[in-house]
Design a protein around this motif. Structure first.
Motif, PDB file in Angstrom:
ATOM      1  N   GLY A 182      44.555  18.261  57.575  1.00  0.00           N
ATOM      2  CA  GLY A 182      45.439  17.103  57.770  1.00  0.00           C
ATOM      3  C   GLY A 182      44.571  15.978  58.251  1.00  0.00           C
ATOM      4  O   GLY A 182      44.553  15.660  59.438  1.00  0.00           O
ATOM      5  N   VAL A 183      43.801  15.420  57.322  1.00  0.00           N
ATOM      6  CA  VAL A 183      42.812  14.432  57.753  1.00  0.00           C
ATOM      7  C   VAL A 183      43.364  13.005  57.739  1.00  0.00           C
ATOM      8  O   VAL A 183      42.654  12.069  58.089  1.00  0.00           O
ATOM      9  N   GLY A 184      44.632  12.858  57.369  1.00  0.00           N
ATOM     10  CA  GLY A 184      45.247  11.535  57.485  1.00  0.00           C
ATOM     11  C   GLY A 184      44.900  10.630  56.321  1.00  0.00           C
ATOM     12  O   GLY A 184      43.781  10.681  55.805  1.00  0.00           O
ATOM     13  N   PRO A 185      45.856   9.802  55.920  1.00  0.00           N
ATOM     14  CA  PRO A 185      45.582   8.908  54.798  1.00  0.00           C
ATOM     15  C   PRO A 185      44.787   7.674  55.212  1.00  0.00           C
ATOM     16  O   PRO A 185      44.195   7.010  54.381  1.00  0.00           O
ATOM     17  N   LEU A 186      44.777   7.342  56.492  1.00  0.00           N
ATOM     18  CA  LEU A 186      44.176   6.074  56.924  1.00  0.00           C
ATOM     19  C   LEU A 186      43.297   6.318  58.139  1.00  0.00           C
ATOM     20  O   LEU A 186      43.651   5.932  59.253  1.00  0.00           O
ATOM     21  N   HIS A 187      42.170   6.982  57.936  1.00  0.00           N
ATOM     22  CA  HIS A 187      41.344   7.245  59.119  1.00  0.00           C
ATOM     23  C   HIS A 187      39.904   6.786  58.978  1.00  0.00           C
ATOM     24  O   HIS A 187      39.124   6.897  59.916  1.00  0.00           O
ATOM     25  N   VAL A 188      39.552   6.236  57.810  1.00  0.00           N
ATOM     26  CA  VAL A 188      38.181   5.744  57.634  1.00  0.00           C
ATOM     27  C   VAL A 188      38.209   4.211  57.664  1.00  0.00           C
ATOM     28  O   VAL A 188      38.618   3.570  56.689  1.00  0.00           O
ATOM     29  N   PRO A 189      37.803   3.614  58.776  1.00  0.00           N
ATOM     30  CA  PRO A 189      37.853   2.148  58.852  1.00  0.00           C
ATOM     31  C   PRO A 189      36.949   1.523  57.799  1.00  0.00           C
ATOM     32  O   PRO A 189      35.930   2.100  57.417  1.00  0.00           O
ATOM     33  N   LYS A 190      37.348   0.363  57.331  1.00  0.00           N
ATOM     34  CA  LYS A 190      36.499  -0.349  56.356  1.00  0.00           C
ATOM     35  C   LYS A 190      36.350  -1.805  56.801  1.00  0.00           C
ATOM     36  O   LYS A 190      37.195  -2.319  57.553  1.00  0.00           O
ATOM     37  N   LEU A 191      35.295  -2.431  56.314  1.00  0.00           N
ATOM     38  CA  LEU A 191      35.077  -3.849  56.613  1.00  0.00           C
ATOM     39  C   LEU A 191      35.144  -4.629  55.314  1.00  0.00           C
ATOM     40  O   LEU A 191      34.808  -4.089  54.249  1.00  0.00           O
ATOM     41  N   ALA A 427      40.347  -6.709  61.628  1.00  0.00           N
ATOM     42  CA  ALA A 427      41.622  -5.997  61.459  1.00  0.00           C
ATOM     43  C   ALA A 427      41.766  -5.748  59.962  1.00  0.00           C
ATOM     44  O   ALA A 427      42.756  -6.120  59.337  1.00  0.00           O
ATOM     45  N   SER A 428      40.711  -5.151  59.390  1.00  0.00           N
ATOM     46  CA  SER A 428      40.599  -5.098  57.929  1.00  0.00           C
ATOM     47  C   SER A 428      41.006  -3.753  57.344  1.00  0.00           C
ATOM     48  O   SER A 428      40.776  -3.497  56.161  1.00  0.00           O
ATOM     49  N   GLY A 429      41.597  -2.884  58.162  1.00  0.00           N
ATOM     50  CA  GLY A 429      42.240  -1.697  57.601  1.00  0.00           C
ATOM     51  C   GLY A 429      41.314  -0.524  57.337  1.00  0.00           C
ATOM     52  O   GLY A 429      40.194  -0.448  57.864  1.00  0.00           O
ATOM     53  N   PHE A 430      41.796   0.371  56.480  1.00  0.00           N
ATOM     54  CA  PHE A 430      41.187   1.684  56.293  1.00  0.00           C
ATOM     55  C   PHE A 430      41.104   2.008  54.808  1.00  0.00           C
ATOM     56  O   PHE A 430      41.914   1.529  54.021  1.00  0.00           O
ATOM     57  N   GLU A 431      40.149   2.888  54.464  1.00  0.00           N
ATOM     58  CA  GLU A 431      40.029   3.303  53.067  1.00  0.00           C
ATOM     59  C   GLU A 431      41.260   4.105  52.655  1.00  0.00           C
ATOM     60  O   GLU A 431      41.662   5.022  53.375  1.00  0.00           O
TER      61      GLU A 431
END
Ligand code: NDP
Length: 590
Positions: A182-191, A427-431
Motif C-alpha cells: 500500500g505505497v499510496g498514489p501520491l507519495h513521491v514529491p516532484k518539482l 507546492a508542486s505535488g506528487f508523481e
C-alpha cells in the motif's frame, strides 16, 4: 446561461495549458535534488539488517498498511511486519505537516477504524496532527509497532517459488509468506522542471517536507514567527497550497503565490464535533453506515438521506434532483449527462461568484476563477484561502497558464519579471502518472521470473484491484480497478484490508501455502472494467493535471485506470458478497 460560451472558454483555458511533455515536465528528486526528500521530522536510527521470516510483510505504513495490519491481527494473523520509508506510521500524514493541513473529506468517514479505537474526531475536518496521532493509535492498539521497520525502503521483491524475498535499502533480506503493498498514489514529491532550479541561493523546500526550523511555528498552528519580514514564494495552487497559503499570508513579510491554474475553492464549513451529537450517532456499526452513506451520496447511487452533507455530496445531490425533474420517458443517458453538465455549470458559476464576493481587488478575483468542470481537478474547500488575497502583503502572480519561467540565484521569474525572495516553497505535488515500479522504488519478480512491469506493460491488470496473476501470495491495496472511490480513499483501503485478511486467514486455516488469481479470472475482470463508460475523472476536455495524465492520451493503459463499471457502491457490495461466500471465486489455493 450561455452554455456554448462556457464550453468554449473551458476549451480555450485547457488549450493554453496543454504541453507535449506531459509528466516529463516535472523533475525527479534524484542527484543534486535528492536533499528535497530528506526527512526533517525524525532522525534515522542505526539497526542490524533483518534476515528472518514473517508471515505477512506489508510495504507502506500509511492508512493502507495500518488498516490491513489491523484486520490481519483481528483475524489472528499475528506475525505482520510493516516496512515504511518514513520514521513512523502515517504515510501521507507523516510527510504532510505543512501549516493548515487537514482532511478534505469529513473525518467521520475519512479517519479509519474510529469505532474500533473509540476515537472521536475533534472537528468535522480534522487537522493533520490529529490524523497522524490517530495513525499512531492504530499502530499501538494493534501491536503493529512491534515488528515494524521504519526509515526503510524496499528495493526488490522476488518470489523464490515458495515465499517472497524482501530486500531493502537498509541491507535487509528477509522472507515473507505473503506480501501486501500500500505505497499510496501520491507519495513521491516532484518539482516543476523550471530552468535554474538548482541555482537558487536562498532557502527552499517541498511542502511535504515542511521546514519548521526555517519558518518557525509548528504543525499544531503556532505562528511561523521566523517568516516575519521575509519574502516568500510559493509555487503551485493545488489542494496543498490552498490549505497553507492563509498561514503563510499571516506570517510572511511578502508572500508571492505563483499560479498556473486556479483551483476551484468551495465553502469548507468546518466545525468542532459536538459530543452530544456524536453520542447520538455513534451506535454500533455507525462508521460503516456513514461510509456507505457517503459513498452512495457522492457517487449518485440511491440514498434516502445525506449524513455527511458537504461539497462532495452536493454535486451528486444536484444532479439527482435534476434527473428527478426529467419526465420518466426522457431519462436517457444523453439527458442524464446533460443534467450532470448543467449542475456542474451551475456549481462552478457559484464558485466563481464566491471569488467576487470575497476578494476585494477585482483583477485578482478574476484571476482566481477556475474555468473547467469541477471534477477536472481536485475540488478544494476552504474558508480562508480566498480571503488571504485581501492581506496587503499577499500577491497573486498569475501566469495565465504558462507557469514560472525560471529560477535565478535570487528569485523567481514569471511573466518576464523577477521577484526577489528569501525562500521558495514548492507546492508542486506528487508523481501520479508514472509507472508503478518507478513510484514504488522496486519491481516485483513473480512466478517464472516475470516482472510486474512486464505483466503491466500495456496497463494495469488485476483481479478486483488486489490480486495479480503470476504473483502468488501478493496483494495490492489501492483504489484502481476496485471501487476507485477518489472522494474517500480510506474507504477503498479498509475494504481491501478486510478482503486480504479474510484470504490470508482462509489460506492459513486450511493449510494452503499459496494463493493466486487465475489468468481467466484476471482476464474476465479486465474485460468487465473495459465494458464501462470510463472514468469521469481524466476527460481529455479537462484542463491538464494528474487526473488526466497532464492532458496526454494514455491510450489503453489509461482506459484501465478505472473502477467497477457500475460504480463504487456496486463494487463494495460485490466484494462483500465475494468475501462472505467463502468460495473466493477466481483465486486458486494450493
Ligand atoms: P497538485 O499536483 O494538485 O498541484 C501542483 C501545483 O503546482 C498545481 O497548481 C500546478 O499547476 C502547479 N505547478 C506545476 N508546475 C508549475 C509551474 N511550472 N509553474 C507554476 N505552477 C506550477 O499538488 P498538491 O500537493 O496541491 O495536491 C496533490 C493532491 O494531494 C491533491 O490533488 C489531493 O488529492 C491531495 N491533497 C489532499 C488534501 C486533503 O485531502 N486535505 C490536501 C492536499 C493535497 P497546474 O494546475 O497548472 O498543473
Amino acid at each position: 446561461m450561455d452554455k456554448e460560451a462556457i464550453r468554449r472558454r473551458y476549451l480555450e483555458e485547457r488549450d493554453k495549458r496543454l504541453r507535449p511533455d506531459g509528466n516529463d515536465q516535472y523533475l525527479r528528486l534524484t542527484g543534486q535534488l535528492s536533499h528535497y526528500l530528506d526527512d526533517p521530522y525524525t532522525p534515522m536510527t542505526a539497526r542490524e539488517p533483518r534476515r528472518d521470516h514473517v508471515t505477512v510483510a506489508f510495504i507502506g505504513g500509511g492508512f493502507a498498511g495500518l488498516v490491513t495490519g489491523a484486520r490481519l491481527k483481528e483475524a489472528g494473523v499475528d506475525d505482520v511486519r510493516i516496512v515504511e520509508k518514513g520514521g513512523d506510521f502515517g504515510g501521507t500524514w507523516y510527510w504532510n505537516r505543512y501549516p493548515g493541513a487537514q482532511c478534505d473529506t469529513a473525518s467521520y468517514v475519512y479517519m479509519p477504524l474510529l469505532e474500533e479505537t473509540g476515537h472521536v474526531p475533534t472537528e468535522k475536518y480534522a487537522h493533520a496532527p490529529e490524523i497522524l496521532e490517530h495513525c499512531r493509535r492504530i499502530g499501538k492498539q494493534y501491536g503493529l509497532y512491534d515488528n515494524a521497520l521504519f526509515h526503510t525502503e524496499v528495493t526488490d521483491l522476488t518470489w523464490d517459488g515458495t515465499r517472497w524475498i524482501v530486500s531493502t535499502n537498509r541491507g535487509d533480506a528477509f522472507t515473507a509468506q505473503f506480501v501486501a503493498m500500500g505505497v499510496g498514489p501520491l507519495h513521491v514529491p516532484k518539482l516543476p522542471g523550471i530552468p535554474g532550479i538548482e541555482s537558487f541561493r536562498g532557502h527552499s523546500f517541498h511542502t511535504s517536507r515542511w521546514d519548521y526550523a526555517y519558518t518557525g511555528g509548528d504543525a499544531l498552528g503556532t505562528p511561523m514567527d521566523r517568516l516575519a519580514g521575509k519574502r516568500v514564494a510559493i509555487i503551485g495552487t493545488g489542494a496543498t497550497a490552498v490549505q497553507c497559503v492563509p498561514h503563510l499570508a499571516r506570517a510572511c513579510g511578502e508572500l508571492y503565490v505563483f499560479q498556473r491554474t486556479p483551483s476551484s475553492v468551495d465553502v469548507r464549513g468546518n466545525r468542532p464535533t459536538d459530543p452530544e451529537w456524536f453520542a447520538s450517532i455513534a451506535t454500533p456499526g455507525w462508521q460503516q453506515r456513514w461510509l456507505e452513506n457517503f459513498t452512495a451520496n457522492q457517487t449518485g447511487a440511491l440514498a434516502e438521506e445525506d449524513l455527511v452533507m458537504d461539497g462532495w455530496t452536493d454535486i451528486a445531490r444536484r444532479v439527482r434532483a435534476r434527473i428527478a425533474e426529467l419526465p420518466a420517458g426522457e431519462r436517457t443517458l444523453e439527458r442524464m449527462l446533460e443534467a450532470f453538465e448543467d449542475s456542474d455549470f451551475e456549481k462552478m458559476a457559484e464558485i466563481r461568484a464566491r471569488v467576487d464576493a470575497i476578494v476585494a481587488d477585482p483583477q485578482t478575483a478574476d484571476r482566481l476563477k477556475a474555468w473547467y468542470r469541477q471534477l477536472c481537478k481536485r475540488p478544494c474547500f476552504h474558508d480562508e484561502y480566498l480571503q488571504a488575497y485581501n492581506e496587503p502583503g499577499t500577491h497573486l502572480v498569475d501566469t495565465d497558464g504558462k507557469g514560472v519561467e525560471r529560477i535565478t540565484e535570487t528569485g523567481v521569474v514569471a511573466n518576464g519579471r523577477e521577484y526577489e525572495v528569501d525562500c521558495v516553497i514548492y507546492a508542486s505535488g506528487f508523481e501520479v502518472g508514472t509507472e508503478f515500479s518507478r513510484r514504488a522504488g522496486y519491481d516485483l519478480t513473480g512466478r517464472d521470473g516475470v516482472r510486474l512491469s512486464e505483466h503491466w506493460a500495456d496497463g494495469m491488470r488485476t483481479l478486483h484491484g488486489i490480486h495479480v496473476h503470476g504473483f502468488p501470495n501478493a496483494f495490492i491495496v489501492q483504489p484502481t480497478q476496485g471501487a476507485n472511490l477518489i472522494s474517500n480513499i480510506p474507504h477503498n483501503l479498509t475494504e481491501a484490508g478486510r478482503t486480504i485478511a479474510t484470504i490470508v486467514k482462509h489460506a492459513l486455516d486450511h493449510g494452503h501455502t499459496q494463493v493466486e488469481a487465475t489468468a481467466e479470472a484476471e482476464d474476465a475482470w479486465v474485460e468487465l472494467l473495459l465494458s464501462g463508460a470510463g472514468s469521469l475523472l481524466g476527460s481529455p476536455d479537462c484542463t491538464p493535471g494528474y487526473y488526466n495524465n497532464e492532458g496526454v492520451d494514455p491510450g489503453r493503459a489509461g482506459r484501465l485506470m478505472v473502477g467497477h463499471p457500475q460504480g463504487a457502491v456496486a463494487y463494495f457490495r460485490f466484494i462483500d458478497e465475494w468475501r462472505s461466500s467463502g468460495d473466493f471465486d477466481g483465486l486458486a489455493f494450493r
